[in-house]
Write an enzyme that holds these catalytic residues in place. Sequence first.
Site, mmCIF file in Angstrom:
data_model
loop_
_atom_site.group_PDB
_atom_site.id
_atom_site.type_symbol
_atom_site.label_atom_id
_atom_site.label_comp_id
_atom_site.label_asym_id
_atom_site.label_seq_id
_atom_site.Cartn_x
_atom_site.Cartn_y
_atom_site.Cartn_z
ATOM 1 N N ARG A 136 1.483 -23.265 2.152
ATOM 2 C CA ARG A 136 2.635 -22.460 0.916
ATOM 3 C C ARG A 136 2.406 -21.631 1.380
ATOM 4 N NH1 ARG A 136 -0.615 -17.546 0.638
ATOM 5 N NH2 ARG A 136 -2.980 -17.584 2.226
ATOM 6 N N CYS A 235 -2.761 -10.292 0.467
ATOM 7 C CA CYS A 235 -1.586 -10.915 0.586
ATOM 8 C C CYS A 235 -0.671 -9.711 1.144
ATOM 9 C CB CYS A 235 -0.987 -11.469 -0.878
ATOM 10 S SG CYS A 235 -2.059 -11.656 -1.607
#
Length: 306
Positions: A136, A235
């Site tokens: 991903r 993130c």
Amino acid sequence: MVPAAISTSTSIASCPSRRLPRRETQSHSRPLSTVSSHVPKSAVSVSLNSIADYPDIRTCECFDLHNELVPYGKAWAWQKELVRQKKASIQSDVDCPDTLIVLQHQPVYTMGTGSSEDYLNFDLKNAPFDVHRTERGGEVTYHGPGQLVMYPIINLRNHKMDLHWYLRSLEEVVLRALLSAFSIRASRLEGFTGVWAGDEKLAAIGIRVSQWIAYHGLALNVTADLTPFQWIIPCGIRNRGVGSIKGILGEASSSVNCGLGDAFVPSECGLLNIACDALIESFAEVFQLEVCRKPLTEAFLSGKLL
């Protein structure tokens, strides 16, 4: 940044594949609202009760495992098998439904295809939980109990062949669910992918698209213990925090109890159930899909689901 997240009704029914005429590559659906956090849900949503009013509505099979703690590797294998099956159907000119999986994971860290180890606050050789580097997009994140993970495995040829549109659509799913179920007016943050409440990130999104079949998806913190996020830079964003629905509702309840009366906050199990239903409903609305919940006895991997 936005590109980093990319790597190139509820009846119980089966959703059989069927041969159909080729569809246009662009969706005929209505434009996606990008301001749902500021507009009442009734003004931007498609009513599931009027699903028959939309002749182009497609079917999406849903495996609702939101009360299960599924090992990450197993769910990852399911996704890749579904992608393989859908590619084979396309090559055979056979239409197949989209698929949605909702679950919780056992504690795990996942890293995107280009993730930097600089965002780990631990030695990989002595990690507090398993670490998976996946295909991903995006940087490192944490999955664990109390966090709902939604994996749509969908053919973007039947929606819109635009990856940024798809990311914004996944954000829209979360925005609508938070507003409709919890009256939380969350928002997007310019330059980033995900959903935020103030400076706290509530939902992370990372996808992979192969031959226009999208997989991986989104993770929404509902009642999750946020401590494991302290061992990473979630993130890759250093100057903002991570939040949860439980935390926001708890703060609201405390504020109310300071002088305005009592506020009811559901149990953790109740919050997860409410959030799951809201996510699935919002997913159906945003992507204009008829969601068919499939029991485990009709598992998509011929009995190999569990």
